[in-house]
Design an enzyme around this catalytic site. Sequence first.
Site, PDB file in Angstrom:
ATOM      1  N   ASP A   1      -1.422  -0.704   5.777  1.00 26.94           N
ATOM      2  CA  ASP A   1      -1.638   0.021   7.029  1.00 26.94           C
ATOM      3  C   ASP A   1      -3.033   0.632   6.970  1.00 26.94           C
ATOM      4  OD1 ASP A   1      -0.705   1.671   9.480  1.00 26.94           O
ATOM      5  OD2 ASP A   1      -1.382   3.195   8.053  1.00 26.94           O
TER       6      ASP A   1
ATOM      7  N   ASP B   1      -7.119  -1.479   4.460  1.00 27.34           N
ATOM      8  CA  ASP B   1      -6.246  -2.541   3.953  1.00 27.34           C
ATOM      9  C   ASP B   1      -6.610  -3.912   4.503  1.00 27.34           C
ATOM     10  OD1 ASP B   1      -4.583  -0.906   2.370  1.00 27.34           O
ATOM     11  OD2 ASP B   1      -3.447  -0.285   4.136  1.00 27.34           O
TER      12      ASP B   1
ATOM     13  N   ASP C   1       0.873  -1.168   0.000  1.00 28.91           N
ATOM     14  CA  ASP C   1       0.000   0.000   0.000  1.00 28.91           C
ATOM     15  C   ASP C   1       0.921   1.232   0.000  1.00 28.91           C
ATOM     16  OD1 ASP C   1      -2.396   1.537   0.289  1.00 28.91           O
ATOM     17  OD2 ASP C   1      -1.867   1.796   2.402  1.00 28.91           O
TER      18      ASP C   1
END
Length: 613
Positions: free
Chosen positions: A505, A509, A313
């Site tokens: 995070d 997610d 991410d």
Amino acid sequence: MISLLRRYPVIAITIIVFIGVLALHAVGTQNAGRWVATIYVGGFIAWTMNVMIRDVIRGHVGLDILALVAMIATLAVGEYIASLIIVLMLAGGEALEDFAGRRAKRDLSALLDRSPRVAHVLLHAEDPNGAEVEDVPVDDVVVGDVLLVRPSEIVPVDGSLLTDTGSFDQSSLTGESMPVAREAGQEVLSGSINGNRAARIRAERSSADSQYQQIVALVRAAEDSRSPVVRLADRFAIPFTAVALILAGTAWAISGDSTRFAEVLVLATPCPLLIAAPVAFLGGLSRAAKAGVIMKGGAVIEQIARVRSAAFDKTGTLTQGRPEVIDIRPSEGFGADEILQLAASAEQYSSHVLADGIRRAAESRGLLLRAVTDAREEATNGVVATIDGRTVVVGKPAFVADLAPGTTRALLHVGEAAAYMAVDGRFAGVLVLADDVRPEAADVVSWLRTHDIDRIIMLTGDVRSTAEAVGQRVGITQVRAELLPPEKVRLARELEPRPMMMVGDGVNDAPVLAASDIGVAMGAKGATAAGDAADVVILVDSLASVVDAVAISRHTLRVALTAIWIGIALSLVLMIVAMTGIIPAVVGAVTQEFVDLATILYALRALRGPLKR
């Protein structure tokens, strides 16, 4: 002997029977000794066979058959002393595994042992004449309670500091070796150790929701989970059993002596395979915990050791996750303070990382947040709120453009992100935020790329221009941006080669972490949902811990496999020697104990070894 009997009853009883048989043998009553040993070992065989049959019914064929055949063979040829030694060796394996296991998981156990159990609640804390202190179980602390934390005590729940200043050791939480200073109003995490001055804190979360208790829950899950060590050993079970039986049968056929069959088989007992691998995996879990990486069981170690693809991410993972407003660009008819105030008021109801930066910007300008009568968050897209009768939308450009057709994209520089705004269907402006890339991110990506990670990709919900700029800075060329959670999940499932690791995070997610082969959550900032969904939780606020997780896992798996091969190699060499008849059954049974010890000592190497960053 009493404590041994209580903790390891089979060992204690076997020792007593063994001494009794030797005594009967010494006084010339060998037949009595033979019957005592035969009856006892026969009972142990029946118990072992019962366990083995139940395992076979459940579809698990393991290594117990070798030990079973060895015990039956030694009894059949009259080597009853050797049969007792085999029973003692198998039962002693439990004690060796217990000892080595405690050594291997000591850092996991240390976290559990340090878990705070009592909190000092201050009753009538506002009383200037002195508050009354009441000790209560930590689970009974409620949000808003004022707590006293005495010098060198563990903070029981997450709270905000009420005293002017304080110093806290957070090494068990974040790996930070130096105490951190806190001022009144700042957050103090549970599990921190107070310095040399008493401190007062106001509980901000219950025990179950606090940082340390979440870590303890993860550790318990890791400690209680069944690692793949049984499966790892069982991969060798059928071929090793077949080879041992072939060697023993060959020795019998060549010599014509059935005793030779037993002499070979006593050296094929499977303790090295059954014990060494679990010890290595426990050592890996413990070492990872000490490095601030909690892995939820040994299965995770094996998976992450074999990882071949990695997805990241962006916000809060490759970047610092703390964006600051650096520019406000209102459209015609709106003022800068006006749109910032409205945006911050609406963002009270958003969990997105940009929302926190917008709220901080409004606070720094002294703008009071307005009352919101209705609000909803559209996952990963933005937030819609009703403020003073006006409909305020804050979010991604495409989301805002659907409600305000006049929305225009802002020109952004590398590393910048934007929150777009609309008020009552009119484009109101853009808030530009900057979120710096983590300084270690490029080195982490480079390390993974040079250590057998064949594919690295970024999966983010952020706009493409910002995502590609961050990707360029950290060395990720494959960037998929403006993704919704279902799209992230689909791409993660399709990513090749496998196994694949997803590092993320935040709440958004959680779905993709759960869908990945290995989900890694950056949990240092309390991303509870992500931590629950992930297989690995990083407690240190550093992406470099991803390298630690991979390096520790690979080292652990390498140690486990090597320990198994050491046990197999030593057993095969000794079995071949025993085929000549120069190793009596009793000597062989005792020798096998040294093979056990050698493999266990090697397995403990999982506790050490250099981390390669």
